[in-house]
Design a protein around this motif. Sequence first.
Motif, PDB file in Angstrom:
ATOM      1  N   ALA A 198     -11.941   2.765   4.804  1.00  0.00           N
ATOM      2  CA  ALA A 198     -11.330   2.013   3.705  1.00  0.00           C
ATOM      3  C   ALA A 198     -10.238   2.832   3.033  1.00  0.00           C
ATOM      4  O   ALA A 198      -9.155   2.315   2.710  1.00  0.00           O
ATOM      5  N   PHE A 199     -10.475   4.128   2.833  1.00  0.00           N
ATOM      6  CA  PHE A 199      -9.462   5.001   2.242  1.00  0.00           C
ATOM      7  C   PHE A 199      -8.322   5.234   3.219  1.00  0.00           C
ATOM      8  O   PHE A 199      -7.143   5.226   2.843  1.00  0.00           O
ATOM      9  N   PHE A 200      -8.661   5.452   4.488  1.00  0.00           N
ATOM     10  CA  PHE A 200      -7.651   5.725   5.497  1.00  0.00           C
ATOM     11  C   PHE A 200      -6.756   4.512   5.719  1.00  0.00           C
ATOM     12  O   PHE A 200      -5.545   4.631   5.907  1.00  0.00           O
ATOM     13  N   SER A 201      -7.350   3.323   5.675  1.00  0.00           N
ATOM     14  CA  SER A 201      -6.587   2.096   5.923  1.00  0.00           C
ATOM     15  C   SER A 201      -5.487   1.888   4.902  1.00  0.00           C
ATOM     16  O   SER A 201      -4.398   1.403   5.228  1.00  0.00           O
ATOM     17  N   LEU A 202      -5.758   2.229   3.637  1.00  0.00           N
ATOM     18  CA  LEU A 202      -4.788   2.002   2.566  1.00  0.00           C
ATOM     19  C   LEU A 202      -3.920   3.222   2.280  1.00  0.00           C
ATOM     20  O   LEU A 202      -3.060   3.170   1.404  1.00  0.00           O
ATOM     21  N   SER A 203      -4.168   4.308   2.991  1.00  0.00           N
ATOM     22  CA  SER A 203      -3.385   5.545   2.784  1.00  0.00           C
ATOM     23  C   SER A 203      -3.462   6.020   1.338  1.00  0.00           C
ATOM     24  O   SER A 203      -2.461   6.405   0.741  1.00  0.00           O
ATOM     25  N   VAL A 204      -4.665   5.960   0.751  1.00  0.00           N
ATOM     26  CA  VAL A 204      -4.836   6.395  -0.623  1.00  0.00           C
ATOM     27  C   VAL A 204      -5.566   7.735  -0.660  1.00  0.00           C
ATOM     28  O   VAL A 204      -6.187   8.158   0.308  1.00  0.00           O
ATOM     29  N   GLY A 205      -5.450   8.401  -1.813  1.00  0.00           N
ATOM     30  CA  GLY A 205      -6.142   9.666  -2.009  1.00  0.00           C
ATOM     31  C   GLY A 205      -5.224  10.874  -1.992  1.00  0.00           C
ATOM     32  O   GLY A 205      -5.617  11.945  -2.450  1.00  0.00           O
ATOM     33  N   ILE A 260      -8.967  -0.723  -3.178  1.00  0.00           N
ATOM     34  CA  ILE A 260      -7.958  -1.445  -3.959  1.00  0.00           C
ATOM     35  C   ILE A 260      -7.798  -0.864  -5.363  1.00  0.00           C
ATOM     36  O   ILE A 260      -6.661  -0.696  -5.839  1.00  0.00           O
ATOM     37  N   PRO A 261      -8.887  -0.513  -6.085  1.00  0.00           N
ATOM     38  CA  PRO A 261      -8.694   0.132  -7.396  1.00  0.00           C
ATOM     39  C   PRO A 261      -7.926   1.451  -7.309  1.00  0.00           C
ATOM     40  O   PRO A 261      -7.052   1.722  -8.151  1.00  0.00           O
ATOM     41  N   VAL A 262      -8.219   2.286  -6.304  1.00  0.00           N
ATOM     42  CA  VAL A 262      -7.498   3.554  -6.174  1.00  0.00           C
ATOM     43  C   VAL A 262      -6.034   3.300  -5.834  1.00  0.00           C
ATOM     44  O   VAL A 262      -5.126   3.971  -6.358  1.00  0.00           O
ATOM     45  N   MET A 263      -5.768   2.329  -4.964  1.00  0.00           N
ATOM     46  CA  MET A 263      -4.388   1.999  -4.628  1.00  0.00           C
ATOM     47  C   MET A 263      -3.620   1.517  -5.857  1.00  0.00           C
ATOM     48  O   MET A 263      -2.461   1.904  -6.089  1.00  0.00           O
ATOM     49  N   THR A 264      -4.263   0.662  -6.679  1.00  0.00           N
ATOM     50  CA  THR A 264      -3.630   0.183  -7.905  1.00  0.00           C
ATOM     51  C   THR A 264      -3.329   1.343  -8.848  1.00  0.00           C
ATOM     52  O   THR A 264      -2.267   1.392  -9.483  1.00  0.00           O
ATOM     53  N   MET A 265      -4.258   2.275  -8.946  1.00  0.00           N
ATOM     54  CA  MET A 265      -4.051   3.450  -9.797  1.00  0.00           C
ATOM     55  C   MET A 265      -2.872   4.276  -9.304  1.00  0.00           C
ATOM     56  O   MET A 265      -2.037   4.737 -10.103  1.00  0.00           O
ATOM     57  N   GLU A 266      -2.761   4.455  -7.988  1.00  0.00           N
ATOM     58  CA  GLU A 266      -1.645   5.235  -7.451  1.00  0.00           C
ATOM     59  C   GLU A 266      -0.317   4.533  -7.697  1.00  0.00           C
ATOM     60  O   GLU A 266       0.684   5.183  -8.017  1.00  0.00           O
ATOM     61  N   PHE A 267      -0.276   3.217  -7.536  1.00  0.00           N
ATOM     62  CA  PHE A 267       0.946   2.471  -7.844  1.00  0.00           C
ATOM     63  C   PHE A 267       1.342   2.683  -9.308  1.00  0.00           C
ATOM     64  O   PHE A 267       2.516   2.895  -9.629  1.00  0.00           O
TER      65      PHE A 267
END
Length: 238
Positions: free
Chosen positions: A226-233, A58-65
Amino acid sequence: MKIMEQREQLGSRLGFILLSAGCAIGIGNVWKFPYMVGQYGGGAFVLIYLFFLVILGIPVMTMEFAMGRAGQRSPARLYQQLEPKGSKWHLHGYVAMAGNYILMMFYTSVAGWMLDYFVRTAGGQFVGADTDGVAAQFSQMLGDPLRMTLFMGIIVVLGFLVCSFSLQKGLERITKWMMVALLVIMVVLAINSVCTAGGSQGLRFYLVPDFSAIDGSVVVSAMNQAFFSLSVGMGGMA
């Protein structure tokens, strides 16, 4: 004077939410997550997965947004827009671009499998098949590269077709309909699974952690999921 063309924006907050959910609730959760849970111990895997989802995903996803909102560029360009002078963050833009190309090779192939399975199911090829029969169908599919290429090609053409209608009229519009349909299907399947014989044992395996099953591979796999589920990175959310 050269006039920069204004980038098209999503037309509604609902479109943004459903498009983001489409990235997160795609193959990584609907297809991969169930067998990862089964392979790595059930409830223990789910518990560790949720832990990494909260502290990392969730923190990485928020950062990407935030980066996407601030940069208003593609993942390959937003680092050049936002990075301090003299830094090398823009190099990750190239990594993100390469990662998205590689990811699409995977997604289009698996989506082609799904389309093939849909055709086989509609044709009655799975009627009365046991576990070995279903596995034989998968092996047969993998042994026919021309058929796999055909269905993968159909997926690619459909993707280009949707995108050709622009962001709001194409991607956003089709996402609204397909995400609602996906959620309805998932609810129906969940109810059916719970009501199926052995459903209570399945829920117990899924929800009650067996801490004796936890080892290094479970922890690493849960973190990756967890990373794959949110499509982050790789800038997908950005």
